[in-house]
Motif scaffolding. Structure first.
Motif, mmCIF file in Angstrom:
data_model
loop_
_atom_site.group_PDB
_atom_site.id
_atom_site.type_symbol
_atom_site.label_atom_id
_atom_site.label_comp_id
_atom_site.label_asym_id
_atom_site.label_seq_id
_atom_site.Cartn_x
_atom_site.Cartn_y
_atom_site.Cartn_z
ATOM 1 N N SER A 205 0.828 -1.198 0.000
ATOM 2 C CA SER A 205 0.000 0.000 0.000
ATOM 3 C C SER A 205 0.870 1.260 0.000
ATOM 4 C CB SER A 205 -0.917 0.028 1.226
ATOM 5 O OG SER A 205 -0.166 0.323 2.398
ATOM 6 N N ASP A 206 0.297 2.371 -0.427
ATOM 7 C CA ASP A 206 1.022 3.641 -0.380
ATOM 8 C C ASP A 206 1.309 4.065 1.060
ATOM 9 O OD1 ASP A 206 1.230 3.882 -3.085
ATOM 10 O OD2 ASP A 206 0.167 5.801 -3.246
ATOM 11 N N MET A 207 0.478 3.645 2.011
ATOM 12 C CA MET A 207 0.745 3.949 3.416
ATOM 13 C C MET A 207 2.045 3.278 3.861
ATOM 14 S SD MET A 207 -3.009 3.761 5.243
ATOM 15 C CE MET A 207 -3.283 2.059 4.742
ATOM 16 N N THR A 208 2.168 2.002 3.545
ATOM 17 C CA THR A 208 3.383 1.266 3.883
ATOM 18 C C THR A 208 4.588 1.864 3.172
ATOM 19 O OG1 THR A 208 2.165 -0.788 4.267
ATOM 20 C CG2 THR A 208 4.497 -0.997 3.758
ATOM 21 N N ALA A 209 4.413 2.170 1.883
ATOM 22 C CA ALA A 209 5.519 2.702 1.086
ATOM 23 C C ALA A 209 5.990 4.061 1.603
ATOM 24 C CB ALA A 209 5.093 2.818 -0.373
ATOM 25 N N ALA A 210 5.064 4.892 2.081
ATOM 26 C CA ALA A 210 5.436 6.212 2.601
ATOM 27 C C ALA A 210 6.361 6.073 3.797
ATOM 28 C CB ALA A 210 4.186 6.995 2.982
ATOM 29 N N LEU A 211 6.034 5.147 4.672
ATOM 30 C CA LEU A 211 6.871 4.908 5.844
ATOM 31 C C LEU A 211 8.216 4.325 5.430
ATOM 32 C CD1 LEU A 211 7.014 5.088 8.890
ATOM 33 C CD2 LEU A 211 5.816 2.897 9.043
ATOM 34 N N GLY A 212 8.173 3.370 4.496
ATOM 35 C CA GLY A 212 9.412 2.762 4.021
ATOM 36 C C GLY A 212 10.314 3.747 3.313
ATOM 37 N N MET A 213 9.724 4.606 2.508
ATOM 38 C CA MET A 213 10.485 5.609 1.758
ATOM 39 C C MET A 213 11.206 6.560 2.712
ATOM 40 S SD MET A 213 10.631 6.753 -1.559
ATOM 41 C CE MET A 213 10.809 8.265 -2.487
ATOM 42 N N ASN A 214 10.516 6.992 3.738
ATOM 43 C CA ASN A 214 11.127 7.928 4.683
ATOM 44 C C ASN A 214 12.229 7.258 5.490
ATOM 45 O OD1 ASN A 214 10.483 10.841 5.319
ATOM 46 N ND2 ASN A 214 10.698 10.024 7.388
ATOM 47 N N GLN A 215 12.009 6.007 5.870
ATOM 48 C CA GLN A 215 13.052 5.298 6.626
ATOM 49 C C GLN A 215 14.261 4.992 5.745
ATOM 50 O OE1 GLN A 215 11.839 2.095 9.157
ATOM 51 N NE2 GLN A 215 10.954 3.587 10.547
ATOM 52 N N LEU A 216 14.016 4.709 4.470
ATOM 53 C CA LEU A 216 15.135 4.467 3.557
ATOM 54 C C LEU A 216 16.025 5.699 3.455
ATOM 55 C CD1 LEU A 216 16.544 2.617 1.481
ATOM 56 C CD2 LEU A 216 15.012 3.575 -0.260
ATOM 57 N N SER A 217 15.420 6.885 3.504
ATOM 58 C CA SER A 217 16.187 8.129 3.380
ATOM 59 C C SER A 217 17.135 8.346 4.554
ATOM 60 C CB SER A 217 15.234 9.327 3.246
ATOM 61 O OG SER A 217 14.561 9.576 4.475
ATOM 62 N N ARG A 218 16.853 7.712 5.690
ATOM 63 C CA ARG A 218 17.743 7.854 6.854
ATOM 64 C C ARG A 218 18.228 6.483 7.340
ATOM 65 N NH1 ARG A 218 14.915 7.212 11.656
ATOM 66 N NH2 ARG A 218 12.681 6.935 11.385
ATOM 67 N N LEU A 219 18.335 5.550 6.415
ATOM 68 C CA LEU A 219 18.754 4.196 6.769
ATOM 69 C C LEU A 219 20.144 4.187 7.398
ATOM 70 C CD1 LEU A 219 18.319 1.132 6.751
ATOM 71 C CD2 LEU A 219 19.210 1.099 4.409
ATOM 72 N N GLU A 220 21.072 4.959 6.846
ATOM 73 C CA GLU A 220 22.429 4.971 7.398
ATOM 74 C C GLU A 220 22.424 5.457 8.852
ATOM 75 O OE1 GLU A 220 25.034 3.595 5.976
ATOM 76 O OE2 GLU A 220 23.638 3.049 4.366
ATOM 77 N N GLU A 221 21.576 6.428 9.153
ATOM 78 C CA GLU A 221 21.466 6.925 10.526
ATOM 79 C C GLU A 221 20.948 5.826 11.455
ATOM 80 O OE1 GLU A 221 18.381 9.750 13.001
ATOM 81 O OE2 GLU A 221 18.762 10.234 10.895
ATOM 82 N N ILE A 222 19.934 5.093 11.011
ATOM 83 C CA ILE A 222 19.369 4.012 11.822
ATOM 84 C C ILE A 222 20.411 2.921 12.052
ATOM 85 C CG2 ILE A 222 17.621 2.198 11.915
ATOM 86 C CD1 ILE A 222 15.816 4.050 10.235
ATOM 87 N N LEU A 223 21.129 2.552 10.994
ATOM 88 C CA LEU A 223 22.141 1.506 11.120
ATOM 89 C C LEU A 223 23.266 1.933 12.063
ATOM 90 C CD1 LEU A 223 22.397 0.291 7.408
ATOM 91 C CD2 LEU A 223 21.239 -0.860 9.305
ATOM 92 N N GLU A 224 23.637 3.209 12.024
ATOM 93 C CA GLU A 224 24.686 3.702 12.901
ATOM 94 C C GLU A 224 24.243 3.630 14.370
ATOM 95 O OE1 GLU A 224 28.428 4.766 13.756
ATOM 96 O OE2 GLU A 224 27.645 4.346 11.745
ATOM 97 N N LYS A 225 22.990 3.953 14.632
ATOM 98 C CA LYS A 225 22.462 3.846 15.996
ATOM 99 C C LYS A 225 22.500 2.392 16.473
ATOM 100 C CE LYS A 225 19.106 7.684 15.782
ATOM 101 N NZ LYS A 225 17.645 7.969 15.810
ATOM 102 N N ARG A 226 22.151 1.480 15.586
ATOM 103 C CA ARG A 226 22.159 0.070 15.960
ATOM 104 C C ARG A 226 23.580 -0.432 16.207
ATOM 105 N NH1 ARG A 226 17.310 -2.945 14.383
ATOM 106 N NH2 ARG A 226 18.563 -4.688 13.631
ATOM 107 N N LYS A 227 24.551 0.160 15.515
ATOM 108 C CA LYS A 227 25.947 -0.209 15.750
ATOM 109 C C LYS A 227 26.368 0.128 17.189
ATOM 110 C CE LYS A 227 27.972 -2.210 12.282
ATOM 111 N NZ LYS A 227 28.556 -3.572 12.468
ATOM 112 N N LEU A 228 25.866 1.239 17.696
ATOM 113 C CA LEU A 228 26.174 1.605 19.080
ATOM 114 C C LEU A 228 25.598 0.580 20.046
ATOM 115 C CD1 LEU A 228 27.343 3.544 21.162
ATOM 116 C CD2 LEU A 228 25.220 4.872 21.014
ATOM 117 N N ILE A 229 24.381 0.123 19.791
ATOM 118 C CA ILE A 229 23.761 -0.904 20.645
ATOM 119 C C ILE A 229 24.565 -2.194 20.569
ATOM 120 C CG2 ILE A 229 21.656 -2.193 21.099
ATOM 121 C CD1 ILE A 229 21.549 0.902 21.584
#
Length: 402
Positions: free
Chosen positions: A252-276
């Motif tokens: 759905s476009d609802m799912t894609a909107a969330l995925g698209m926004n998270q993809l744009s900051r994927l490196e930031e999310i992965l870096e946070k997980r590296k700290l954990i």
């Protein structure tokens, strides 16, 4: 879902009570959702289109660009993505597909769902990925494809898998449902298979509820997948499109909107997980006898899907389960990482039983998936590891395991 937290921030309570859980339930997964994510979703909710449409198409284009692949097809799940891929390659009854029985997310259920025979190969003890040295003995004149999985984020041995696939003229499919962002020989996972499958449900770093993506450089495969995925209203009268019955597996476009926004900051999310990951490694080091996280020599970077602790051989499957239960009593959600497919009733009809793949069973029986997300604090991780140590003593294994 918790509010976004700066994992670098330490409160006075954190400093004073580093071993306390704080009394809150610690979930296995907790997505990194920001106000921008919510705004992107709200924009779709306020639009005239919620089902699959222009936002989904934009997400497909962005994901293909991220990996440098020509085509991306958004789907409802990773398992459905592999099922549509098999359909696109016309793999079904009478065919065999080689795959691993070991993972947290059992994407390869799609092989059985397609009507093909899953032919399982045992895994490498250290990395948990399919053991390339055990594949060729399984190849028959019915074998059509090999599914290599980047298990728990660790890339498979793609150079060897590609060489085997090319030599036997087999399709090489990549299960990257647990491994977004990991790198092998300088290249991102998702770039090695003739088609590669991703999944966006928890507990991965890119989470948009449910959903997945298949990437490929073969236009015929991409077109066939879209045809099997769903038929657009404008295509219903088409003789060509109407020749196949769709699975209604669109995103759905609802799912894609969330995925698209998270993809744009994927490196930031992965870096946070590296700290954990760093916090876990720091505290787990004091837990004697644990098999340290392994990274193969040709692997450049691993972004773990979950933080998996591998207990020693003095533990049994039942004692591992007792540890998981003890953690839950202390409000910590943990889980067995794998329930190998060959031990599940669905696959008994293929002749598989416990004992068929000893390495996969040894690893699965002693693997504990720990909470792994960006909202964890170091004091919580210290508490989780300490609780796990105490639980291991309670089941009689003690500290010195090997």
């Amino acid at each position: 879902m918790n509010a976004p937290v700066d994992v670098n921030e330490k409160s006075e309570e954190d400093v004073q009570a580093p071993g306390a859980s704080g009394g809150d339930f610690i979930p296995l997964s907790d997505p990194d959702i920001t106000l921008d994510d919510i705004a992107a979703l709200e924009a779709v909710l306020r639009s005239s289109r919620l089902s699959s449409g222009p936002v989904t198409e934009a997400f497909e284009a962005a994901f293909a660009a991220y990996l440098g692949r020509k085509y991306a097809v958004a789907v409802s799940s990773g398992t459905m993505g592999l099922l549509l891929t098999l359909a696109a390659y016309e793999i079904g009854p009478g065919d065999e597909v080689i795959a691993s029985p070991h993972s947290f997310r059992e994407t390869v259920h799609a092989i059985a769902l397609a009507g093909a025979k899953p032919v399982f190969a045992d895994i490498d003890y250290w990395s948990g990925v399919i053991a390339t040295g055990k594949i060729e003995a399984l190849i028959t004149d019915k074998t059509r494809a090999i599914v290599g999985g980047n298990t728990n984020g660790h890339p498979a041995q793609w150079a060897e898998l590609r060489e085997i696939a090319n030599r036997h003229r087999l399709i090489l499919l990549e299960d990257s449902t647990e491994a977004i962002g990991s790198k092998y020989k300088g290249a991102l996972v998702g770039t090695f298979g003739d088609a590669s499958v991703f999944d966006f449900s928890q507990p991965g770093p890119l989470v948009c509820g449910e959903g997945g993506m298949v990437v490929t450089d073969d236009i015929d495969v991409a077109v066939a997948m879209r045809r099997f995925r769903a038929h657009k209203s404008s295509e219903r009268a088409s003789v060509v499109v109407g020749s196949s019955a769709p699975y209604q597996a669109a995103m759905s476009d609802m799912t894609a909107a969330l995925g698209m926004n998270q993809l744009s900051r994927l490196e930031e999310i992965l870096e946070k997980r590296k700290l954990i990951e760093h916090y876990y490694f720091k505290h787990v080091k004091s837990f004697e006898g644990i098999k340290d996280p392994f990274i193969g020599p040709e692997v450049d970077e691993v972004h773990w899907f979950l933080y998996v602790v591998h207990l020693g051989t003095r533990f049994s499957k039942s004692s591992r389960d007792s540890i998981v239960e003890d953690l839950l009593v202390e409000k910590v959600e943990a889980a067995a990482y794998s329930n190998p497919l060959h031990t599940q009733r669905r696959y008994f009809d293929y002749g598989y039983r416990r004992g068929s793949f000893l390495v996969a069973e040894k690893i699965a029986d002693r693997a504990v998936a720990m909470p792994f997300h960006v909202h964890l604090q170091e004091r919580q991780i210290a508490f989780i590891v300490q609780t796990m140590k105490e639980a291991s003593i309670n089941v009689g294994a003690g500290a010195a395991i090997y």
